[in-house]
Design a protein around this motif. Structure first.
Motif, PDB file in Angstrom:
ATOM      1  N   ALA A 144       0.849  -1.193   0.000  1.00  0.00           N
ATOM      2  CA  ALA A 144       0.000   0.000   0.000  1.00  0.00           C
ATOM      3  C   ALA A 144       0.885   1.243   0.000  1.00  0.00           C
ATOM      4  N   LYS A 145       0.434   2.291  -0.665  1.00  0.00           N
ATOM      5  CA  LYS A 145       1.206   3.534  -0.687  1.00  0.00           C
ATOM      6  C   LYS A 145       1.084   4.293   0.622  1.00  0.00           C
ATOM      7  N   THR A 146       0.004   4.058   1.353  1.00  0.00           N
ATOM      8  CA  THR A 146      -0.194   4.727   2.637  1.00  0.00           C
ATOM      9  C   THR A 146      -0.512   3.692   3.708  1.00  0.00           C
ATOM     10  N   ALA A 147      -0.195   4.042   4.942  1.00  0.00           N
ATOM     11  CA  ALA A 147      -0.469   3.141   6.065  1.00  0.00           C
ATOM     12  C   ALA A 147      -1.951   3.159   6.401  1.00  0.00           C
ATOM     13  N   GLY A 148      -2.439   2.082   6.961  1.00  0.00           N
ATOM     14  CA  GLY A 148      -3.835   2.010   7.375  1.00  0.00           C
ATOM     15  C   GLY A 148      -4.345   0.587   7.356  1.00  0.00           C
ATOM     16  N   LYS A 149      -5.566   0.419   7.848  1.00  0.00           N
ATOM     17  CA  LYS A 149      -6.178  -0.902   7.982  1.00  0.00           C
ATOM     18  C   LYS A 149      -6.937  -1.336   6.733  1.00  0.00           C
ATOM     19  N   THR A 150      -6.773  -0.636   5.645  1.00  0.00           N
ATOM     20  CA  THR A 150      -7.549  -0.909   4.434  1.00  0.00           C
ATOM     21  C   THR A 150      -7.049  -2.155   3.715  1.00  0.00           C
ATOM     22  N   LYS A 151      -7.985  -3.007   3.318  1.00  0.00           N
ATOM     23  CA  LYS A 151      -7.643  -4.174   2.504  1.00  0.00           C
ATOM     24  C   LYS A 151      -7.391  -3.691   1.084  1.00  0.00           C
TER      25      LYS A 151
END
Length: 189
Positions: A144-151
């Motif tokens: 992912a290009k950004t951090a986070g909890k996104t699938k």
């Protein structure tokens, strides 16, 4: 006797003056504390970023292992699996930082995506695709290009397989490769 008393008195005064000059002043201590504070303010964000990268290395390694296990599973079964437990890896499917799942890319005979979805806001998620195309399997690992909890969205599968009769004519060309989508960056192909 007077000389001995005078000498002892001078020694006492010398020790007393020596004690006055030993130690640090309040200003010196404050300067040191301020310097340590500035260095900590610079180093702490860098340290925390490195810690997040280290936790992300867990997912890179595990999704890569899932990709390789999917290739081995396909070699034996002629199909991929969406049950990571079927791959025979001693891998926790849910850790403190990630949850690992797999989904079919359309048909289980053509491809599967392995996901390492972050469970923390400061860690990037990863996914990996394993695809079958004209007698070979290929893999890709995306971040992912950004951090986070996104699938993440699954990686794009290679273009449709070249027909067997035209494969010999296109040998050596790279007409179709798997790729990451717009929200991810390629890690390993």
């Amino acid at each position: 006797m007077k000389d001995q008393i005078a000498a002892k008195y001078l020694q006492f005064l010398n020790r007393k003056n020596a004690n006055k000059n030993s130690g640090f002043t309040l200003i010196e201590l404050l300067v040191v504390i301020i310097i340590i504070g500035i260095l900590s303010a610079i180093a702490l964000p860098s340290f925390l970023n490195q810690a997040a990268k280290a936790r992300g290395a867990e997912a890179k390694a595990n999704v890569g292992a899932l990709n390789r296990a999917q290739q081995a599973f396909f070699l034996e079964q002629q199909t991929f699996t969406v049950a990571p437990a079927d791959l025979g890896l001693s891998l926790d499917l849910e850790t403190d930082n990630f949850k690992y799942t797999a989904e079919a890319n359309g048909d289980l005979k053509t491809g599967v995506t392995n996901f390492g979805t972050s469970t923390k806001d400061d860690i990037k998620s990863y996914n990996g695709g394993t695809f079958y195309q004209v007698g070979t399997t290929t893999t890709i690992l995306c971040e992912a290009k950004t951090a986070g909890k996104t699938k993440l969205a699954p990686p794009k599968a290679p273009a449709a397989a070249v027909a067997a009769d035209t494969a010999a004519n296109t040998e050596g060309t790279d007409a179709s490769e798997a790729s990451c989508d717009d929200t991810t960056a390629l890690v390993i192909k």
